[in-house]
Design a protein around this motif. Sequence first.
Motif, PDB file in Angstrom:
ATOM      1  N   ILE A   1      -7.348   5.758   0.917  1.00 16.24           N
ATOM      2  CA  ILE A   1      -6.715   4.653   0.181  1.00 16.24           C
ATOM      3  C   ILE A   1      -7.507   3.362   0.367  1.00 16.24           C
ATOM      4  O   ILE A   1      -7.816   2.652  -0.591  1.00 16.24           O
ATOM      5  CB  ILE A   1      -5.257   4.462   0.642  1.00 16.24           C
ATOM      6  CG1 ILE A   1      -4.408   5.663   0.218  1.00 16.24           C
ATOM      7  CG2 ILE A   1      -4.673   3.165   0.074  1.00 16.24           C
ATOM      8  CD1 ILE A   1      -3.010   5.664   0.802  1.00 16.24           C
ATOM      9  N   PHE A   2      -7.856   3.056   1.611  1.00 14.48           N
ATOM     10  CA  PHE A   2      -8.587   1.821   1.892  1.00 14.48           C
ATOM     11  C   PHE A   2      -9.941   1.811   1.190  1.00 14.48           C
ATOM     12  O   PHE A   2     -10.398   0.778   0.712  1.00 14.48           O
ATOM     13  CB  PHE A   2      -8.788   1.649   3.397  1.00 14.48           C
ATOM     14  CG  PHE A   2      -7.519   1.347   4.152  1.00 14.48           C
ATOM     15  CD1 PHE A   2      -6.378   0.928   3.496  1.00 14.48           C
ATOM     16  CD2 PHE A   2      -7.465   1.487   5.531  1.00 14.48           C
ATOM     17  CE1 PHE A   2      -5.210   0.648   4.186  1.00 14.48           C
ATOM     18  CE2 PHE A   2      -6.309   1.204   6.234  1.00 14.48           C
ATOM     19  CZ  PHE A   2      -5.175   0.785   5.560  1.00 14.48           C
ATOM     20  N   GLU A   3     -10.578   2.982   1.143  1.00 14.54           N
ATOM     21  CA  GLU A   3     -11.896   3.069   0.521  1.00 14.54           C
ATOM     22  C   GLU A   3     -11.826   2.781  -0.972  1.00 14.54           C
ATOM     23  O   GLU A   3     -12.775   2.267  -1.570  1.00 14.54           O
ATOM     24  CB  GLU A   3     -12.490   4.464   0.760  1.00 14.54           C
ATOM     25  CG  GLU A   3     -13.940   4.613   0.344  1.00 14.54           C
ATOM     26  CD  GLU A   3     -14.883   3.755   1.174  1.00 14.54           C
ATOM     27  OE1 GLU A   3     -15.953   3.395   0.639  1.00 14.54           O
ATOM     28  OE2 GLU A   3     -14.555   3.446   2.331  1.00 14.54           O
ATOM     29  N   SER A   4     -10.686   3.098  -1.578  1.00 21.62           N
ATOM     30  CA  SER A   4     -10.548   2.929  -3.031  1.00 21.62           C
ATOM     31  C   SER A   4     -10.043   1.545  -3.428  1.00 21.62           C
ATOM     32  O   SER A   4      -9.994   1.223  -4.607  1.00 21.62           O
ATOM     33  CB  SER A   4      -9.590   3.990  -3.591  1.00 21.62           C
ATOM     34  OG  SER A   4      -8.274   3.789  -3.101  1.00 21.62           O
ATOM     35  N   ARG A   5      -9.663   0.732  -2.431  1.00 25.51           N
ATOM     36  CA  ARG A   5      -9.113  -0.596  -2.730  1.00 25.51           C
ATOM     37  C   ARG A   5     -10.077  -1.681  -2.251  1.00 25.51           C
ATOM     38  O   ARG A   5     -10.353  -1.778  -1.051  1.00 25.51           O
ATOM     39  CB  ARG A   5      -7.757  -0.786  -2.044  1.00 25.51           C
ATOM     40  CG  ARG A   5      -6.665   0.129  -2.568  1.00 25.51           C
ATOM     41  CD  ARG A   5      -5.387  -0.076  -1.764  1.00 25.51           C
ATOM     42  NE  ARG A   5      -4.844  -1.407  -1.919  1.00 25.51           N
ATOM     43  CZ  ARG A   5      -3.692  -1.682  -2.546  1.00 25.51           C
ATOM     44  NH1 ARG A   5      -2.994  -0.700  -3.098  1.00 25.51           N
ATOM     45  NH2 ARG A   5      -3.253  -2.917  -2.627  1.00 25.51           N
TER      46      ARG A   5
ATOM     47  N   ILE B   1       0.837  -1.204   0.000  1.00 26.07           N
ATOM     48  CA  ILE B   1       0.000   0.000   0.000  1.00 26.07           C
ATOM     49  C   ILE B   1       0.870   1.251   0.000  1.00 26.07           C
ATOM     50  O   ILE B   1       0.570   2.236  -0.687  1.00 26.07           O
ATOM     51  CB  ILE B   1      -0.957  -0.020   1.201  1.00 26.07           C
ATOM     52  CG1 ILE B   1      -2.004  -1.115   0.996  1.00 26.07           C
ATOM     53  CG2 ILE B   1      -1.632   1.330   1.411  1.00 26.07           C
ATOM     54  CD1 ILE B   1      -2.957  -1.301   2.149  1.00 26.07           C
ATOM     55  N   LEU B   2       1.971   1.221   0.750  1.00 24.37           N
ATOM     56  CA  LEU B   2       2.902   2.354   0.720  1.00 24.37           C
ATOM     57  C   LEU B   2       3.513   2.502  -0.668  1.00 24.37           C
ATOM     58  O   LEU B   2       3.574   3.603  -1.223  1.00 24.37           O
ATOM     59  CB  LEU B   2       4.018   2.157   1.750  1.00 24.37           C
ATOM     60  CG  LEU B   2       3.728   2.404   3.227  1.00 24.37           C
ATOM     61  CD1 LEU B   2       5.017   2.281   4.023  1.00 24.37           C
ATOM     62  CD2 LEU B   2       3.112   3.767   3.447  1.00 24.37           C
ATOM     63  N   GLN B   3       3.990   1.393  -1.204  1.00 22.97           N
ATOM     64  CA  GLN B   3       4.662   1.411  -2.497  1.00 22.97           C
ATOM     65  C   GLN B   3       3.751   1.966  -3.591  1.00 22.97           C
ATOM     66  O   GLN B   3       4.195   2.713  -4.470  1.00 22.97           O
ATOM     67  CB  GLN B   3       5.111  -0.005  -2.867  1.00 22.97           C
ATOM     68  CG  GLN B   3       5.921  -0.105  -4.154  1.00 22.97           C
ATOM     69  CD  GLN B   3       7.265   0.584  -4.037  1.00 22.97           C
ATOM     70  OE1 GLN B   3       8.045   0.298  -3.143  1.00 22.97           O
ATOM     71  NE2 GLN B   3       7.536   1.529  -4.928  1.00 22.97           N
ATOM     72  N   ASP B   4       2.479   1.634  -3.523  1.00 22.56           N
ATOM     73  CA  ASP B   4       1.527   2.075  -4.547  1.00 22.56           C
ATOM     74  C   ASP B   4       1.050   3.510  -4.341  1.00 22.56           C
ATOM     75  O   ASP B   4       0.395   4.074  -5.226  1.00 22.56           O
ATOM     76  CB  ASP B   4       0.302   1.150  -4.565  1.00 22.56           C
ATOM     77  CG  ASP B   4       0.633  -0.249  -5.055  1.00 22.56           C
ATOM     78  OD1 ASP B   4       1.715  -0.425  -5.646  1.00 22.56           O
ATOM     79  OD2 ASP B   4      -0.190  -1.160  -4.837  1.00 22.56           O
TER      80      ASP B   4
END
Length: 275
Positions: free
Chosen positions: A125-129, A91-94
């Motif tokens: 971020i979590f909402e979009s994944r 998640i950090l990398q992306d």
Amino acid sequence: MFNLIVSAKGDVTSVTKDRILERLYTKDHIRRQFVTADGDIDRRKLETLPVLLVEEFKDDVKVPVRVGYFTAPFSDDVKQSLFIPSFTAEILQDNLSAFSMVEWENTHTHWAVKEGDLFQILGNIFESRPDCKNRINQFPIEQIVSNRVAVMMSFKAEYDDTYETIKQACSQEGYEAKRVDEFYDPTSIPEQIIELINSSAYVIADISELNANVLFEAGYAAGVQKPTILVTSTSDTPVPFDIRHIRYFSYLNNKQGRKKLFTSVVYALQSLQAR
């Protein structure tokens, strides 16, 4: 703002002083807020920010990332957030730009301070994944301390004697009353409250003055089915109609009234124990 700590061992102790707030990773206008006039790092001020902690990584994006808080002054212990479980470095990398990280920053041991609300960034971020849906607000089950009573009430000085009365009543019945301000963790009061409620046998909520925070906390306790004792000081403020049907104990906030409160709390605890 938030602390971003990348270290070879995934801990705080391996970050040496010369790697804290390096200009390559922390913007100057942020750095100035955490450096004293003598040029020293203001560690106590850094500790007021949430922490994103990860081991150095390059190709292995499966290493865990922790979000939490420092547990005590000058402590190297980071306590995991109750709101956000660990996730992988993928998640950090992306999302390097979302965390204000520069390229290859994840491969270098350092301690930086980044702009932005860490929890909002992660929430977006979590909402979009699809693989991260519903990761926020998943509260772990706390181990219950059988003799602990969580006390939710105003911190105003005028209620100090009230709290002392509640503590004495709990003590008589073999319980230890705890209020959230008795714990060190200045940046995570909401999490401390949730942890305190979850880990206690019972909750006592003083809804005097219809304190909004206490009403929310009492509502949370009810939501997790935690046995709760409601008390309120007699005043011109009536108990809201939607909770008026719930039994509560009223008292006058004076010496005589607190004697009545003591008796009421003892009675309520005995009733709960008898269930």
